[in-house]
Design an enzyme around this catalytic site. Structure first.
Site: not given
Ligand code: NOJ
Length: 578
Positions: A226, A312
């Site tokens: 993310d 790994e």
């Molecule tokens: C990207 C994620 O896809 C989204 O849904 C989220 O709100 C933001 N990152 C923050 O984590």
């Protein structure tokens, strides 16, 4: 005179231009896979509480087999107060009771592997929940403490420190800083309930490594990372130069009325630089290079650490969420000692337009292959309006979404579908009092956020909740518009989008025409394009214009809409072998 995709040779030969899409020499599973994103809250509910869960996914793995995908990406299931639907993680090595248990997760991975499905899960290294033990401890320990150093606490500006430390805005709207009782401020690029971690702190590095190993040791096949262009922040957290925060630098977080062609950043500002809105609408573009919140050089050391751990575990992969539009800067994330792959959002950011699609494909191919990686194509996810809606909605939007799927699935590289995309689901607006996305509150009720693209999957039956749950209600409404789009109905309809996608995936997997890692472009009438996969010879033609076009001679494998007098109608794509 009939317009035609011309100059398509009947045998492989020189084309007018070419884009190189090279996979590594030995192609591991993730370089070619069709993946399927399961948005856990909205996929399938097993316990009647109206929220999708792990046993719900496990109970529907047969559907993924039927669809023919090779990997599933499951969005966060970690313990969370759900301020951002699970992307506010209170414990990165646990399971939220509303989703099930660790045993459910183990059962799911085992069952997926038995079916030959790889399982990729999210990690969220940019921020935690404000309910994570670390943040609770940071608040209790006070200013200057080691506990606070795991986050980005700063004193405010002004004699009484009452102004935020800098001018950064949150992606969800409002300032990126919140003040705590003792007067300090902490940074949150997203919701206040998602404090950003301090990646200059060794505990933060050690914790992510522990998390990666925890899940890899349990048999997972990789991670979707993310905000993979976040984490590192510039020295001194300087103010953003004027205008650089206009685009959010993150997924669109958009309104769903994109067909009007107006895009607005989640921070409430006009997306002045947004892609040409045009008839198909546009979305907020990726972070401009000058936006200090994202894409700081220090992030690459973090990706190198992640890579060392993943290496790994043979066969495991990383898939970054990298909203960086400059192809050269994007490619830096894919260097051989960093991410294996990153989602390329250039197709998501393109209206339904042959020229724009072609540019997107070329830039993505060049970016990934310049560093020995391969593209990961995507048209949709839980953060953006669904393609049917982006492309104008209704029958035209559906036709265009089907055509786009054939383009995506014809390309070399990997591709990810978002649950419900295979059904041609539109985004459907949620009533004000049911909205959950933090964007709604943070924007002062000016931005509706992403809920319209996150509605429960319609499985069967004629009425909400369409088999999604046995309970009485669902966390977001199951809309009347989905009654004719259920899995059950579409399985019975040979012309359904679901059956189109099934056939497309099967052909892509089994037909040798789909081999090869390069494509060549052909001359085509305005509003159209055609490319050929150089290895196996598959030709994909797109008609994004408004009159039918003649196809080159060859045997037609699949079309997104019936041919009309042998011609490809507007808003349609075809696969053929010359
Ligand atoms: C990207 C994620 O896809 C989204 O849904 C989220 O709100 C933001 N990152 C923050 O984590």
């Amino acid at each position: 005179m009939t317009r035609a995709v011309n100059d398509v040779p009947t045998t492989p030969g020189p084309a007018d231009d070419s884009a190189t899409v090279q996979a590594p020499v030995t192609a591991p599973w993730w370089t070619t896979a069709v993946g399927y994103q399961v948005y856990i809250r909205s996929f399938a509910d097993s316990d009647g509480n109206g929220i999708g869960d792990l046993p719900g996914i496990n109970g529907h793995l047969g559907y993924l087999e039927l669809l023919g995908v090779q990997a599933v990406w499951i969005t966060p299931f970690y313990p969370s107060p759900m301020a951002d639907a699970g992307y506010d993680v209170a414990d990165p090595r646990g399971v939220d009771p509303s989703f099930g248990t660790l045993s459910d997760l183990d059962a799911l991975v085992a069952s997926a592997h038995t079916r030959g499905l790889k399982v990729v899960i999210d990690v969220v290294p940019n921020h935690t929940s404000d309910q994570r033990d670390w943040f609770v401890a940071a608040l209790a320990a006070g200013r200057g403490s080691p506990e606070r150093d795991r986050y980005l606490f700063r004193d405010g500006k002004g004699s009484d420190g009452s102004r935020p430390p800098n001018n950064w805005t949150s992606v969800f709207g409002g300032p990126a800083w919140s003040r705590v009782d003792d007067g300090q401020w902490y940074l949150h690029l997203f919701a206040p309930e998602q404090p950003d971690l301090n990646w200059d702190n060794a505990d933060v590095w050690a914790d992510l490594e522990r998390t990666l190993r925890f899940w890899l040791d349990r048999g997972f096949d990789g991670f979707r990372i993310d905000v993979a262009h976040g984490m590192a922040k510039p020295e001194g957290l300087p103010d953003a130069p004027e205008g650089t925060l206009a685009a959010s630098g993150q997924p669109t977080l958009p309104r769903t009325d994109m067909a009007e062609g107006t895009a607005t950043a989640a921070d409430g500002s006009a997306a002045a630089d947004s892609v040409a809105a045009g008839e198909s609408g546009g979305v907020v573009p990726s972070a401009p290079a000058a936006d200090p919140r994202f894409d700081n050089d220090g992030v690459h050391d973090i990706h190198r650490m992640i890579r060392r751990v993943i290496d790994e575990y043979p066969g495991a992969t990383t898939l970054g969420e990298v909203w960086v539009s400059d192809p050269e800067r994007f490619a830096r994330y894919l260097r051989p000692d960093e991410l294996h792959q990153a989602f390329d959002f250039s197709l998501v950011e393109s209206p339904f337009d042959a020229t724009r699609f072609r540019q997107a494909i070329d830039s993505a191919a060049v970016a990934a292959t310049s560093v020995g990686s391969n593209p990961v194509w995507t048209l949709s996810n839980h953060d953006v309006p669904r393609p049917v809606t982006r492309y104008g909605g209704g029958a035209v939007g559906t036709d265009r979404a089907r055509a786009s799927l054939l383009v995506e699935l014809a390309l070399p590289g990997a591709a990810y579908l978002y649950n419900g995309e295979e059904l041609g689901l539109p985004s459907v607006e949620v009533p004000d009092d049911k909205l959950q996305d933090p964007t709604w509150e943070r924007s002062g009720h000016t931005q509706r956020g992403r809920d319209a693209s996150r509605l429960p999957m319609p499985w069967e039956g004629d009425e909400p909740p369409y088999g999604f749950t046995e309970g009485m209600s669902t966390w977001l409404p199951a809309p009347a518009e989905y009654a004719t789009l259920t899995v059950e109905r579409q399985l019975d309809d040979p012309g359904s989008t679901l059956n189109l996608v099934r056939t497309a995936i099967e052909l892509r997997q089994r037909n040798p025409a789909f081999s090869g890692t390069e494509i060549s472009w052909y001359g085509a009438p305005s509003g159209c394009f055609a490319f050929r996969r150089d290895g196996g010879g598959l030709v994909c033609a797109l008609n994004a214009g408004d009159t039918p076009i003649a196809l080159p001679p060859g045997s037609v494998l699949l079309t997104s809409a019936p041919l009309v007098n042998g011609e490809l109608p507007a808003n349609a794509a075809a696969w053929l072998i010359p």
